[in-house]
Design a protein around this motif. Structure first.
Motif, short mmCIF file in Angstrom:
data_model
loop_
_atom_site.label_atom_id
_atom_site.label_comp_id
_atom_site.label_asym_id
_atom_site.label_seq_id
_atom_site.Cartn_x
_atom_site.Cartn_y
_atom_site.Cartn_z
N GLN A 73 7.74 5.40 -15.08
CA GLN A 73 8.15 6.22 -13.92
C GLN A 73 8.44 5.30 -12.74
O GLN A 73 7.85 4.23 -12.62
N TRP A 74 9.33 5.74 -11.87
CA TRP A 74 9.67 4.97 -10.67
C TRP A 74 9.17 5.72 -9.45
O TRP A 74 9.48 6.89 -9.26
N ASP A 75 8.37 5.05 -8.63
CA ASP A 75 7.87 5.65 -7.39
C ASP A 75 8.70 5.10 -6.24
O ASP A 75 8.59 3.91 -5.90
N SER A 76 9.54 5.95 -5.66
CA SER A 76 10.46 5.47 -4.62
C SER A 76 9.73 5.12 -3.32
O SER A 76 10.21 4.29 -2.56
N ALA A 77 8.59 5.73 -3.06
CA ALA A 77 7.86 5.42 -1.83
C ALA A 77 7.32 3.98 -1.86
O ALA A 77 7.43 3.25 -0.88
N SER A 78 6.74 3.59 -2.98
CA SER A 78 6.17 2.24 -3.09
C SER A 78 7.15 1.24 -3.70
O SER A 78 6.87 0.05 -3.73
N VAL A 79 8.28 1.75 -4.18
CA VAL A 79 9.29 0.94 -4.87
C VAL A 79 8.61 0.18 -6.03
O VAL A 79 8.71 -1.03 -6.15
N SER A 80 7.90 0.95 -6.85
CA SER A 80 7.12 0.35 -7.93
C SER A 80 7.14 1.22 -9.18
O SER A 80 7.15 2.44 -9.08
N PRO A 81 7.08 0.58 -10.34
CA PRO A 81 6.99 1.32 -11.60
C PRO A 81 5.53 1.56 -12.02
O PRO A 81 4.63 0.80 -11.64
N SER A 82 5.34 2.62 -12.79
CA SER A 82 4.02 2.92 -13.35
C SER A 82 4.22 3.76 -14.60
O SER A 82 5.31 4.28 -14.85
N PHE A 83 3.16 3.88 -15.37
CA PHE A 83 3.20 4.77 -16.54
C PHE A 83 1.77 5.14 -16.92
O PHE A 83 0.81 4.51 -16.48
N ASN A 86 -2.26 7.13 -23.50
CA ASN A 86 -3.55 7.57 -24.03
C ASN A 86 -4.02 6.66 -25.14
O ASN A 86 -3.22 6.13 -25.91
N THR A 87 -5.34 6.49 -25.20
CA THR A 87 -5.99 5.88 -26.34
C THR A 87 -6.81 6.98 -27.01
O THR A 87 -6.84 8.11 -26.52
N SER A 88 -7.51 6.67 -28.07
CA SER A 88 -8.32 7.69 -28.73
C SER A 88 -9.49 8.14 -27.84
O SER A 88 -9.99 9.24 -27.99
N GLN A 89 -9.89 7.28 -26.88
CA GLN A 89 -11.02 7.63 -26.01
C GLN A 89 -10.64 8.08 -24.60
O GLN A 89 -11.41 8.79 -23.96
N SER A 90 -9.49 7.66 -24.10
CA SER A 90 -9.23 7.94 -22.69
C SER A 90 -7.74 7.85 -22.35
O SER A 90 -6.93 7.37 -23.12
N GLU A 91 -7.44 8.33 -21.14
CA GLU A 91 -6.10 8.20 -20.58
C GLU A 91 -6.11 7.01 -19.62
O GLU A 91 -7.15 6.70 -19.02
N HIS A 92 -4.96 6.35 -19.48
CA HIS A 92 -4.84 5.19 -18.60
C HIS A 92 -3.61 5.32 -17.72
O HIS A 92 -2.63 5.95 -18.11
N GLU A 93 -3.67 4.69 -16.55
CA GLU A 93 -2.53 4.60 -15.64
C GLU A 93 -2.32 3.14 -15.29
O GLU A 93 -3.26 2.45 -14.90
N VAL A 94 -1.08 2.68 -15.44
CA VAL A 94 -0.75 1.27 -15.21
C VAL A 94 0.29 1.18 -14.09
O VAL A 94 1.29 1.89 -14.11
N TRP A 95 0.04 0.30 -13.13
CA TRP A 95 1.00 -0.03 -12.08
C TRP A 95 1.28 -1.52 -12.17
O TRP A 95 0.37 -2.32 -12.41
N PHE A 96 2.54 -1.91 -11.96
CA PHE A 96 2.96 -3.31 -12.08
C PHE A 96 4.27 -3.46 -11.33
O PHE A 96 4.80 -2.51 -10.77
N ASP A 97 4.79 -4.68 -11.28
CA ASP A 97 6.12 -4.91 -10.73
C ASP A 97 7.07 -5.25 -11.87
O ASP A 97 6.68 -5.89 -12.84
N ASP A 98 8.32 -4.81 -11.74
CA ASP A 98 9.37 -5.15 -12.69
C ASP A 98 10.48 -5.86 -11.93
O ASP A 98 10.32 -6.18 -10.75
N ALA A 99 11.60 -6.08 -12.58
CA ALA A 99 12.70 -6.80 -11.94
C ALA A 99 13.22 -6.05 -10.70
O ALA A 99 13.53 -6.68 -9.68
N LEU A 100 13.30 -4.72 -10.76
CA LEU A 100 13.80 -3.96 -9.61
C LEU A 100 12.86 -4.02 -8.41
O LEU A 100 13.30 -4.22 -7.28
N SER A 101 11.57 -3.82 -8.66
CA SER A 101 10.63 -3.86 -7.54
C SER A 101 10.52 -5.27 -6.97
O SER A 101 10.40 -5.45 -5.75
N THR A 102 10.58 -6.26 -7.84
CA THR A 102 10.53 -7.65 -7.38
C THR A 102 11.77 -7.99 -6.56
O THR A 102 11.66 -8.62 -5.49
N ALA A 103 12.94 -7.58 -7.02
CA ALA A 103 14.18 -7.86 -6.27
C ALA A 103 14.13 -7.23 -4.88
O ALA A 103 14.55 -7.84 -3.90
N ALA A 104 13.60 -6.02 -4.79
CA ALA A 104 13.50 -5.35 -3.48
C ALA A 104 12.61 -6.15 -2.54
O ALA A 104 12.94 -6.34 -1.36
#
Length: 142
Positions: A73-83, A86-104
């Motif tokens: 997913q792309w968050d336009s407010a933070s100009v950052s990707p996330s996704f 799920n694993t067998s035990q839990s849900e996870h949320e990951v935030w990081f930088d990609d080429a687009l957020s880094t270029a900005a």
């Protein structure tokens, strides 16, 4: 490497820009290196105060999304990707930088007339970053 804060962008664009706006008002821009991260975080959801998120390289984050077959997913407010995944035990949320957020963020160097950038956690894999750097700047290793 871990963080105890809630899930969010690693370096939200609006906050980075606000810090640079202030910093350049009190320090000559030619003396400022903008800090850049080469990592993301993977939080277990629901997040609970005091629970550590795991560090993950930007490249590993992209590979994990592909492995789990989840959309980034792309968050336009933070100009950052996330996704989320799920694993067998839990849900996870990951935030990081990609080429687009880094270029900005790299464009802020020119906007504010900064000396350049510096990096944190150099050992993490993020090949797109180095391509952007070579194409955008004259690199001086010090």
């Amino acid at each position: 490497m871990a963080t105890m804060g809630p899930p969010m962008a690693i370096a939200p664009y609006d906050q980075v820009r606000a810090v640079l706006k202030y910093a350049t008002s009190v320090i000559a821009p030619s003396k400022i290196l903008m800090g850049m991260s080469l990592y993301g975080y993977d939080w277990q959801i629901p997040w609970e105060k005091g629970r550590l998120a795991s560090g993950i390289s930007n490249n590993s984050a992209q590979n994990l999304a592909q492995e789990k077959q989840v959309p980034i997913q792309w968050d336009s407010a933070s100009v950052s990707p996330s996704f989320r995944y799920n694993t067998s035990q839990s849900e996870h949320e990951v935030w990081f930088d990609d080429a687009l957020s880094t270029a900005a963020k790299l464009n802020l160097v020119y906007e504010f007339g900064l000396r350049g950038v510096s990096y944190w956690v150099l050992g993490n894999s993020f090949p797109q970053n180095w391509h952007l750097i070579r194409e955008s700047f004259e690199v001086k290793k010090v």
